[in-house]
Motif scaffolding. Structure first.
Motif, PDB file in Angstrom:
ATOM      1  N   ASP A 135       0.842  -1.210   0.000  1.00 35.16           N
ATOM      2  CA  ASP A 135       0.000   0.000   0.000  1.00 35.16           C
ATOM      3  C   ASP A 135       0.870   1.250   0.000  1.00 35.16           C
ATOM      4  N   VAL A 136       1.912   1.230   0.831  1.00 31.41           N
ATOM      5  CA  VAL A 136       2.826   2.378   0.935  1.00 31.41           C
ATOM      6  C   VAL A 136       3.487   2.649  -0.414  1.00 31.41           C
ATOM      7  N   VAL A 137       3.975   1.593  -1.055  1.00 32.45           N
ATOM      8  CA  VAL A 137       4.691   1.731  -2.329  1.00 32.45           C
ATOM      9  C   VAL A 137       3.773   2.222  -3.442  1.00 32.45           C
ATOM     10  N   LEU A 138       2.639   1.551  -3.615  1.00 28.69           N
ATOM     11  CA  LEU A 138       1.783   1.856  -4.763  1.00 28.69           C
ATOM     12  C   LEU A 138       0.948   3.121  -4.575  1.00 28.69           C
ATOM     13  N   THR A 139       0.780   3.575  -3.337  1.00 24.95           N
ATOM     14  CA  THR A 139       0.090   4.841  -3.113  1.00 24.95           C
ATOM     15  C   THR A 139       1.021   6.006  -3.396  1.00 24.95           C
ATOM     16  N   ASN A 140       2.325   5.774  -3.234  1.00 26.72           N
ATOM     17  CA  ASN A 140       3.285   6.869  -3.413  1.00 26.72           C
ATOM     18  C   ASN A 140       3.729   7.090  -4.854  1.00 26.72           C
ATOM     19  N   VAL A 141       3.580   6.065  -5.718  1.00 26.28           N
ATOM     20  CA  VAL A 141       4.184   6.176  -7.059  1.00 26.28           C
ATOM     21  C   VAL A 141       3.544   7.252  -7.935  1.00 26.28           C
ATOM     22  N   LEU A 142       2.249   7.553  -7.708  1.00 27.42           N
ATOM     23  CA  LEU A 142       1.615   8.621  -8.487  1.00 27.42           C
ATOM     24  C   LEU A 142       2.236   9.967  -8.135  1.00 27.42           C
TER      25      LEU A 142
ATOM     26  N   LEU B 211      10.017   3.586 -30.701  1.00 30.20           N
ATOM     27  CA  LEU B 211       9.170   2.525 -30.153  1.00 30.20           C
ATOM     28  C   LEU B 211       9.716   2.037 -28.810  1.00 30.20           C
ATOM     29  N   ALA B 212      11.051   1.891 -28.740  1.00 31.42           N
ATOM     30  CA  ALA B 212      11.679   1.414 -27.507  1.00 31.42           C
ATOM     31  C   ALA B 212      11.480   2.416 -26.379  1.00 31.42           C
ATOM     32  N   ILE B 213      11.662   3.698 -26.668  1.00 30.86           N
ATOM     33  CA  ILE B 213      11.511   4.734 -25.635  1.00 30.86           C
ATOM     34  C   ILE B 213      10.060   4.830 -25.177  1.00 30.86           C
ATOM     35  N   LEU B 214       9.121   4.766 -26.119  1.00 31.30           N
ATOM     36  CA  LEU B 214       7.699   4.824 -25.762  1.00 31.30           C
ATOM     37  C   LEU B 214       7.305   3.628 -24.891  1.00 31.30           C
ATOM     38  N   SER B 215       7.715   2.425 -25.293  1.00 30.38           N
ATOM     39  CA  SER B 215       7.369   1.216 -24.525  1.00 30.38           C
ATOM     40  C   SER B 215       8.012   1.239 -23.143  1.00 30.38           C
ATOM     41  N   TRP B 216       9.278   1.620 -23.104  1.00 29.51           N
ATOM     42  CA  TRP B 216      10.006   1.696 -21.829  1.00 29.51           C
ATOM     43  C   TRP B 216       9.362   2.705 -20.880  1.00 29.51           C
ATOM     44  N   ARG B 217       9.006   3.887 -21.403  1.00 30.80           N
ATOM     45  CA  ARG B 217       8.386   4.917 -20.556  1.00 30.80           C
ATOM     46  C   ARG B 217       6.980   4.504 -20.118  1.00 30.80           C
ATOM     47  N   PHE B 218       6.289   3.755 -20.975  1.00 34.64           N
ATOM     48  CA  PHE B 218       4.967   3.272 -20.568  1.00 34.64           C
ATOM     49  C   PHE B 218       5.092   2.360 -19.350  1.00 34.64           C
TER      50      PHE B 218
ATOM     51  N   TYR C 248       4.222   5.596 -17.171  1.00 34.19           N
ATOM     52  CA  TYR C 248       2.764   5.635 -17.314  1.00 34.19           C
ATOM     53  C   TYR C 248       2.084   4.547 -16.481  1.00 34.19           C
ATOM     54  N   LEU C 249       2.731   3.396 -16.357  1.00 32.74           N
ATOM     55  CA  LEU C 249       2.176   2.328 -15.527  1.00 32.74           C
ATOM     56  C   LEU C 249       2.144   2.760 -14.058  1.00 32.74           C
ATOM     57  N   ASN C 250       3.169   3.519 -13.650  1.00 35.52           N
ATOM     58  CA  ASN C 250       3.186   4.069 -12.294  1.00 35.52           C
ATOM     59  C   ASN C 250       1.997   4.997 -12.058  1.00 35.52           C
TER      60      ASN C 250
END
Length: 343
Positions: free
Chosen positions: A81-88, A305-312, A316-318
């Protein structure tokens, strides 16, 4: 930080990132890009995402270990909870600084004293700094002095800031009188803000108590819990390495040879650059720097493509997962949970 500023930072970070990625596409888009896009190997892409999940899991274990070092039995669920609440908050604030107050708050809501929670979060930063700074000489030897211009200056400034930060933390620990002076300054400041003497005294006493908790926690780590620091350093190293491998695995998903060692050192440079308070979460700056650093090693058609996928995967997943957990936390009202202290 209020919600309006959170929203502004979120919008700015996403726009900055997308603008730079669009520029990278416009300069590198060719037939190879189209071919790679339609022949994407989803297996390797999922492995890349999995490596970022490993990063989160190791981070979760790190908080649990640091909590145990101070006598708290923090469960894996609470730590997650601590980790995933902070990533945004970390993703949309300059230098990722928004994540620290969130982690302290959520730890406190799970029954960890505010001073102890601050010590845990600061110890995280300290072990991250020690691990990354220890690799800095190797980076210089690997790249030589070929990293010049703006990137070279940013790298040097970040190195100095991290080094100074570690010195300040160690100084505050070994010279407690410095904190006493800070307390006296705080007392004078609070007198100007809070006129009610009883309320002011109560508020000041709470601050003093938490600072004492913080001091005692750090003293416990360095004098009685050295093993916990060493374990945390090891976990921190594994954390970062798992995320540093993502870019090379993304290259495999586009049927391009990975650049393991080069990419690891490049990722370390990018981490240093993101610590500069220039843009929210380093968005825009990271994509631009990555394009410069990887352009000599990655085929031009694959690069965007590599930079977009890596950043996603790492950015973006964060934001997506972080938003879900943040909304869940807000919906629950951030209610406190008792946490058994084992000490």
């Amino acid at each position: 930080m209020d919600k309006s500023w959170n929203s502004k930072f979120l919008i700015i970070s996403i726009i900055a990132s997308l603008v730079i990625i669009t520029v990278i596409f416009s300069h590198n888009f060719n037939k190879q890009t189209i071919y790679a896009l339609f022949h994407l190997d989803y297996f390797w892409l999922m492995i890349a995402i999995f490596m970022h999940l490993i990063y989160w899991i190791l981070w979760t274990i790190r908080i649990k270990v640091l909590g145990r070092g101070l006598g708290y039995k923090i469960s894996m669920k609470q730590s997650l909870d601590v980790v995933l609440t902070n990533v945004l908050a970390a993703s949309v604030t300059p230098s990722n600084t928004g994540g620290e107050p969130v982690r302290i708050k959520v730890l406190n809501d799970h029954g960890v004293k505010a001073g102890d929670a601050t010590a845990i979060v600061l110890m995280e930063r300290l072990t991250d700094g020690i691990f990354l700074l220890s690799l800095f000489p190797i980076i210089i030897m690997y790249f030589g002095f070929s990293i010049g211009g703006i990137l070279g200056y940013m790298l040097f400034i970040t190195f100095m800031l991290m080094f100074i930060g570690i010195i300040i933390v160690v100084t505050l620990f070994y010279k407690k009188r410095k904190l006493t002076k800070i307390l006296k300054f705080l007392e004078k400041t609070i007198k100007l803000i809070i006129k009610d003497s009883e309320r002011r005294e109560r508020y000041l006493q709470k601050i003093i108590t938490e600072i004492e908790n913080f001091q005692n926690s750090f003293e416990k780590y360095f004098k009685e819990r050295k093993l916990y620091i060493l374990v945390t350093l090891l976990i921190s190293g594994l954390m970062w390495i798992s995320d540093f491998l993502v870019f090379s695995i993304v290259l495999l998903s586009f049927h391009t040879d990975p650049i393991w060692i080069y990419s690891i050192f490049t990722q370390i440079i990018l981490v240093f650059i993101t610590l500069l308070p220039i843009s929210p979460g380093g968005s825009g700056l990271v994509e631009f720097s990555a394009a410069l650093l990887y352009s000599a090693e990655v085929p031009s058609g694959i690069l965007p493509l590599a930079i977009l996928s890596w950043r996603f995967i790492i950015f973006y997943l964060n934001i997506i997962i972080g938003s879900l957990f943040t909304f869940k936390y807000i919906a629950k009202g951030g209610r406190k949970n008792e946490n058994k202290n084992l000490s």
